[in-house]
Design a protein around this motif. Structure first.
Motif, PDB file in Angstrom:
ATOM      1  N   SER A 283      -0.046   3.325  -6.200  1.00  0.00           N
ATOM      2  CA  SER A 283      -0.777   1.839  -6.070  1.00  0.00           C
ATOM      3  C   SER A 283      -2.277   3.185  -5.150  1.00  0.00           C
TER       4      SER A 283
ATOM      5  N   TYR B 152      -1.245  -9.557  -3.952  1.00  0.00           N
ATOM      6  CA  TYR B 152      -0.289  -8.877  -3.373  1.00  0.00           C
ATOM      7  C   TYR B 152      -0.043 -10.106  -2.094  1.00  0.00           C
TER       8      TYR B 152
ATOM      9  N   ARG C 230       1.363  -7.670   3.980  1.00  0.00           N
ATOM     10  CA  ARG C 230       1.006  -6.726   3.528  1.00  0.00           C
ATOM     11  C   ARG C 230       0.647  -5.996   5.487  1.00  0.00           C
TER      12      ARG C 230
ATOM     13  N   TYR D 135       2.975  -3.052   5.603  1.00  0.00           N
ATOM     14  CA  TYR D 135       2.363  -1.534   5.419  1.00  0.00           C
ATOM     15  C   TYR D 135       1.038  -0.787   6.691  1.00  0.00           C
TER      16      TYR D 135
ATOM     17  N   GLU E 253      -2.560  -1.038 -16.431  1.00  0.00           N
ATOM     18  CA  GLU E 253      -2.222  -1.830 -16.344  1.00  0.00           C
ATOM     19  C   GLU E 253      -3.017  -2.561 -15.017  1.00  0.00           C
TER      20      GLU E 253
HETATM   21  N1  LLP Z   1       1.961  -0.793 -13.267  1.00  0.00           N
HETATM   22  C1  LLP Z   1       3.061  -0.819 -13.160  1.00  0.00           C
HETATM   23  C2  LLP Z   1       4.508   0.117 -13.382  1.00  0.00           C
HETATM   24  C3  LLP Z   1       3.300  -0.775 -11.479  1.00  0.00           C
HETATM   25  O1  LLP Z   1       4.863  -0.328 -10.941  1.00  0.00           O
HETATM   26  C4  LLP Z   1       2.104  -1.424 -10.515  1.00  0.00           C
HETATM   27  C5  LLP Z   1       2.291  -1.422  -9.271  1.00  0.00           C
HETATM   28  C6  LLP Z   1       1.212  -1.782 -11.605  1.00  0.00           C
HETATM   29  C7  LLP Z   1       0.884  -1.686 -12.262  1.00  0.00           C
HETATM   30  C8  LLP Z   1      -0.034  -2.451 -11.025  1.00  0.00           C
HETATM   31  O2  LLP Z   1      -0.651  -1.510  -9.921  1.00  0.00           O
HETATM   32  P1  LLP Z   1      -1.958  -2.131  -8.808  1.00  0.00           P
HETATM   33  O3  LLP Z   1      -3.449  -1.870  -9.887  1.00  0.00           O
HETATM   34  O4  LLP Z   1      -1.414  -3.381  -8.731  1.00  0.00           O
HETATM   35  O5  LLP Z   1      -1.524  -0.995  -7.960  1.00  0.00           O
HETATM   36  N2  LLP Z   1       3.029  -4.728  -3.268  1.00  0.00           N
HETATM   37  C9  LLP Z   1       1.858  -3.716  -2.418  1.00  0.00           C
HETATM   38  C10 LLP Z   1       1.696  -2.762  -4.316  1.00  0.00           C
HETATM   39  C11 LLP Z   1       2.537  -2.294  -4.753  1.00  0.00           C
HETATM   40  C12 LLP Z   1       2.096  -1.523  -6.614  1.00  0.00           C
HETATM   41  C13 LLP Z   1       4.008  -2.221  -7.207  1.00  0.00           C
HETATM   42  N3  LLP Z   1       3.056  -1.497  -8.516  1.00  0.00           N
HETATM   43  C14 LLP Z   1       0.831  -3.874  -2.250  1.00  0.00           C
HETATM   44  O6  LLP Z   1       0.365  -4.478  -1.570  1.00  0.00           O
HETATM   45  O7  LLP Z   1       0.176  -2.612  -1.750  1.00  0.00           O
END
Ligand code: LLP
Length: 421
Positions: free
Chosen positions: A202, A374, A315, A319, A276
């Motif tokens: 991410s 998030y 967050r 993090y 995604e």
């Molecule tokens: N696809 C899969 C298989 C994933 O594991 C994730 C996020 C996404 C798509 C979407 O990713 P994005 O576009 O949102 O970066 N809680 C953390 C972020 C964890 C992301 C986990 N997987 C935060 O607040 O930064």
């Protein structure tokens, strides 16, 4: 231009003054802009140009049912990681044939649910999982469509907790295991491998990790096809970053700068491309509104104690994430370095540390920016604090799209054995 702007000495979302919302909705609350979500989706689709990927929104970023209906109405699909997310996606208008199901620990019940609801594909994360899906599909008399989620061992150099594509992470099938799986393909009679999936992490802020992942997919696709598989799709995951330091700037340009260089490479695939996004669709479209309860000075430290904390937005604590904090009604008081902390009984409960802010007073409203992803989904009832409300702004209207939790939610006990099923 973004949906959030100062106008007449007050922070506004589209045509709504945030201070006016706070007169009727008790703080803390999340507030989202419908126009900003649409603008982010537009920016992402435009950046891919004629690749025209199937965009599958990653529900984990924000699964408010109202927002899900808003997104499904745009014709996109859903990326889900649990039975609960499959249920929410289906309940809120995402067609089953646009749902992709990932997750390193799918339970048998979740696999059965996904197959019985005929979701588009299950992105599998281990050899053992392939065996379990084969068994369940056989029992149901089905051919399960699966994609292989690969762990490409690519480092996107972000916070270790949100890296997913390195060999040391638990996600995906390693390159060695991939070869073993390809050999075994002919022995699976209830599984059809129809895709490849990668999600390297991410907060990806440049094209290079995507390009490396795409190159890896190209090699693996050849191997699979040489073994007789015919792929319907290549899924490049999500992970597109947002700029947490520039909450009042439109993200469209940086989305374009990161994504558009991928188009030429993606066009060379002869199958559907899936993307995604989670964060990049909703983060910049949401804020957390909180009110200052107290200010206090101890030694040389200045604390602003707000009514939102780690139970509302985790967050920063989890993090060390940065969220800009803006006064809802700016003033010309002097600037001061402060820690903005919450009411939770933990020293790790903070929204910002050592942040330069115009002096604030009890009762002032603060906007914690870029909190649409998030944010609510990671909120908890820790310290028996009800979860915050969620509000959606549409032009000059606003409405509560999830009521604030109540104390009686906290008292909920098992009254009927069916509740635990
Ligand atoms: N696809 C899969 C298989 C994933 O594991 C994730 C996020 C996404 C798509 C979407 O990713 P994005 O576009 O949102 O970066 N809680 C953390 C972020 C964890 C992301 C986990 N997987 C935060 O607040 O930064």
């Amino acid at each position: 231009m973004t949906a959030f702007q100062y106008h007449n000495s007050s922070l506004r979302c589209e045509g709504v003054a945030i201070s006016e919302v706070a007169e009727v909705v008790p703080t803390p609350f999340y507030l989202y802009s419908k126009a900003a979500i649409h603008a982010n989706l537009d920016a992402i689709s435009t950046a891919f140009g004629d690749v025209n990927p199937l965009i599958c929104y990653a529900l984990k970023a924000n699964s408010n049912p109202h927002l899900l209906r808003l997104l499904s109405a745009c014709g996109i699909g859903a990326d889900v990681v649990s039975g609960g997310e499959i249920y929410l996606a289906l309940e809120n208008g995402f067609p089953a044939d646009k749902i992709v199901f990932a997750g390193v620990g799918k339970t048998d019940a979740e696999i059965e649910y996904a197959l019985s609801r005929n979701v588009y594909t299950l992105n599998v994360e281990s050899l053992q999982e392939v065996g379990v899906i084969e068994e369940i599909a056989r029992r149901l008399g089905q051919q399960a469509r699966v994609g292989l989620r690969i762990n490409p061992d690519i480092d996107v150099e972000g916070h270790p907790y949100i890296s997913t594509g390195k060999a040391s992470n638990k996600f995906g099938i390693s390159l060695e295991e991939f070869d073993a799986l390809v050999e075994r393909l002919p022995s699976y009679s209830n599984i059809k491998v129809v895709g490849l999936h990668i999600h390297t992490g991410s907060m990806i802020d440049r094209s290079q990790p995507y390009l490396a992942a795409i190159e890896c997919m190209r090699r693996l696709k050849h191997k699979l096809e040489a073994a007789g598989a015919k792929l319907d799709y290549v899924d490049i995951g999500g992970g597109l970053s947002v700029d947490y330091h520039a909450p009042l700037e439109s993200p469209a340009e940086r989305i374009h700068a990161i994504i558009s260089p991928l188009a030429a490479e993606l066009r060379r695939f002869d199958c559907r491309i899936i993307f995604e996004p989670g964060r990049s669709l909703v983060a910049s479209a949401g804020i957390l509104v909180t009110r200052v309860l107290y200010t206090k000075h101890t030694g040389d430290k200045h604390f602003v104690i707000a009514d939102a904390g780690m139970s509302d937005l985790l967050r920063p604590s989890l993090y060390s994430a940065h969220h800009e904090i803006l006064p809802v009604c700016p003033n010309d008081r002097p600037l001061r370095h402060v820690d903005v902390v919450g009411p939770v009984c933990e020293s790790g409960d903070f929204l910002a540390k050592d942040r330069l802010l115009p002096e604030v007073e009890r009762g002032d409203l603060l906007a914690v920016m870029t909190a649409g992803a998030y944010g609510f989904v990671l909120s908890s009832n820790y310290n028996s604090r009800p979860r915050p409300a969620e509000v959606l702004v549409n032009a000059s209207d606003h409405k509560v799209i999830r009521e604030r939790g109540t104390w009686s939610d906290l008292q909920r006990e098992v009254t009927d054995s069916r509740e635990n099923s």
